[in-house]
Design an enzyme around this catalytic site. Structure first.
Site, PDB file in Angstrom:
ATOM      1  N   ASP A   1      -6.142  -7.462   4.214  1.00  0.00           N
ATOM      2  CA  ASP A   1      -7.364  -6.700   3.579  1.00  0.00           C
ATOM      3  C   ASP A   1      -8.210  -7.993   2.992  1.00  0.00           C
ATOM      4  OD1 ASP A   1      -8.948  -4.617   2.506  1.00  0.00           O
ATOM      5  OD2 ASP A   1      -8.039  -4.972   0.389  1.00  0.00           O
TER       6      ASP A   1
ATOM      7  N   ASP B   1      -2.047 -18.884   1.004  1.00  0.00           N
ATOM      8  CA  ASP B   1      -2.888 -19.625   0.137  1.00  0.00           C
ATOM      9  C   ASP B   1      -3.831 -20.533   0.696  1.00  0.00           C
ATOM     10  OD1 ASP B   1      -0.574 -20.728   0.140  1.00  0.00           O
ATOM     11  OD2 ASP B   1      -0.418 -21.199  -1.899  1.00  0.00           O
TER      12      ASP B   1
ATOM     13  N   TYR C   1       0.783  -1.298   0.127  1.00  0.00           N
ATOM     14  CA  TYR C   1       0.015   0.132  -0.033  1.00  0.00           C
ATOM     15  C   TYR C   1       0.881   1.339  -0.032  1.00  0.00           C
ATOM     16  CZ  TYR C   1      -4.409  -2.309   0.858  1.00  0.00           C
ATOM     17  OH  TYR C   1      -5.457  -2.974   0.815  1.00  0.00           O
TER      18      TYR C   1
ATOM     19  N   ASP D   1     -12.058  -9.649   4.331  1.00  0.00           N
ATOM     20  CA  ASP D   1     -13.475  -9.340   3.518  1.00  0.00           C
ATOM     21  C   ASP D   1     -13.785 -11.083   3.426  1.00  0.00           C
ATOM     22  OD1 ASP D   1     -13.372  -6.790   2.880  1.00  0.00           O
ATOM     23  OD2 ASP D   1     -14.054  -6.919   1.170  1.00  0.00           O
TER      24      ASP D   1
ATOM     25  N   LYS E   1       3.737 -15.319   2.790  1.00  0.00           N
ATOM     26  CA  LYS E   1       3.898 -16.259   1.752  1.00  0.00           C
ATOM     27  C   LYS E   1       5.448 -16.152   1.366  1.00  0.00           C
ATOM     28  CE  LYS E   1       2.549 -17.858  -2.299  1.00  0.00           C
ATOM     29  NZ  LYS E   1       1.905 -19.095  -2.637  1.00  0.00           N
TER      30      LYS E   1
END
Ligand code: NAD
Ligand code: IPM
Ligand code: MN
Length: 363
Positions: free
Chosen positions: A247, A223, A141, A251, A191
């Site tokens: 983020d 993942d 970001y 959701d 990751k």
């Protein structure tokens, strides 16, 4: 006791849900004898329309000087053509960075009544009670270089994921401390099989774990964790992860709770004002109709009471009131009901007054 709260309603359903959430906050403050001062400021699309940019300096100054900030949501189709620092979302990122709120707590609890409402089987989601701790002021970001240049097939764009050990350490400490006060289990999501920033993330979190022997640390790749979240969510306690993964995963976790509209968040730094917002966006598809789910915003008020005003008793009262209201079927359309935003707010205010009276008005 006094409390100075800056309200940033923003765009779309933002003003609808923050209006109701502030109503709950003001009811609670009345009952508890807290002198509440609310100062409204511009952010996002409304700030672009009225002041020419998404985060006017007067807004950031007011937020820095407050005890806490309650935000609705920013963005929408009207401003989607804007680029760079003029985007609504850039205003929100500037606010987070400007307030120094690097740790974003996103609690995910599944109310038993809503376990049947999700698209996932009820026996899978039932009992889910986790907190996702999302790093909020670093990673892709904010990383530099960030650029786009050239034309035609040669045109190139670059984002950069950047983390320092210090940035990882400070958010991980918050996650370890949170886990120590809960079920003593921390899952760090990365990751590390591909990204070098994730390797630093994993090494830093592992090093810190020696200081928190009471917390069991596990690492999981993002993942497979995304899969676990919808397969065995009830076993997850505290999660800590980088900005972008947090983020996306939060959701996804919204589905467990029945709707994105259910989830609150608290963004905290080293002292200073906290920033509280539901995790959902401006929901342009339902904005202006008075049907948005306000529970995420109301539960953000509970987090504000807990983390900024240090009134855990009042936070618990709001959370219990929300639970009562859901149990009684005060539900908006996204979770299978037909109640409007304001009506749900009125039900929560009534219920919280009852709760506080029963507890003997904790002045
Ligand atoms: P969104 O979160 O606004 O909406 C996704 C879906 O969830 C929509 O179907 C919406 O109707 C539903 N939803 C969201 N909140 C709800 C609520 N309270 N009650 C009932 N249903 C709700 O995501 P999007 O559509 O991808 O983004 C729309 C805009 O919001 C974009 O400009 C985006 O950048 C912005 N956004 C802002 C924030 C923020 O300000 N914190 C967060 C996310 C997205
Ligand atoms: C959120 C939102 C924001 C984010 C956007 C609007 C910049 O999706 O608060 O989750 O990506 O952090
Ligand atoms: Mn998001």
């Amino acid at each position: 006791m006094g409390a100075h709260v800056v309200s940033l309603p923003g765009d779309g359903v933002g003003p609808e849900v923050t209006g109701v959430a502030l109503g709950v906050l003001s009811t609670v403050c009345d009952e508890a004898g807290i002198d509440l001062e609310v100062e409204e400021r511009l952010v996002g699309g409304r700030a672009i329309d009225e002041a020419g940019l998404p985060l006017p300096s007067a807004t950031l100054d007011a937020c820095r000087g407050a005890d806490a900030v309650l935000l609705g949501a920013v963005g929408g189709p009207k401003w989607d053509h804007l680029r760079g620092a003029l985007r609504c979302e850039a205003g929100l990122l500037g606010l987070r960075r400007g307030m120094g709120v690097f740790a974003n707590l996103r609690p995910v609890r599944v109310h038993p009544r809503l376990a049947n409402h999700t698209t996932i089987r009820p026996e899978v989601v039932r009992g889910t009670d986790m907190v996702i701790v999302r790093e909020l002021t670093g990673g892709a970001y904010f990383g530099e270089p960030r650029e786009r240049s050239g034309t035609g097939p040669e045109e190139i764009a670059r984002d950069s994921t950047v983390y320092t050990a210090a940035e990882i350490e400070r958010v991980a400490r918050i996650a370890f401390a949170l886990a120590a006060g809960r079920r003593h289990h921390l899952t760090s999501v990365d990751k590390a099989n591909v990204l070098i920033t994730s390797q630093l993330w994993r090494d830093t979190v592992t090093r810190l774990s020696a200081e928190y022997p009471e917390v069991t640390l596990e690492h999981q790749l993002v993942d497979s964790f995304a899969m676990r979240l919808v397969q065995r969510p009830a076993g997850v306690d505290v999660v800590v992860t980088e900005n972008l993964f947090g983020d996306i995963l939060s959701d996804e976790a919204g589905v467990l709770a029945g709707s994105l509209g259910m989830l609150p968040s608290a963004s905290l730094g080293d002292g200073g004002a906290g920033l509280y917002e539901p995790i959902h966006g401006s929901a342009p598809d339902i904005a202006g109709r008075g049907i948005a789910n306000p529970y995420g915003a109301i539960l953000s008020v509970a987090l504000l009471l807990r983390h900024s005003l240090r009134r855990d008793d009042l936070a618990l009262a709001v959370e219990a009131a929300v639970d009562d209201c859901i149990t009684d079927g005060n539900l908006s359309a996204d979770v299978g009901g037909s109640l409007g935003t304001e009506a749900i707010g009125a039900a929560v205010r009534e219920s919280v007054v009852r709760r506080l009276a029963a507890a003997g008005s904790p002045r």
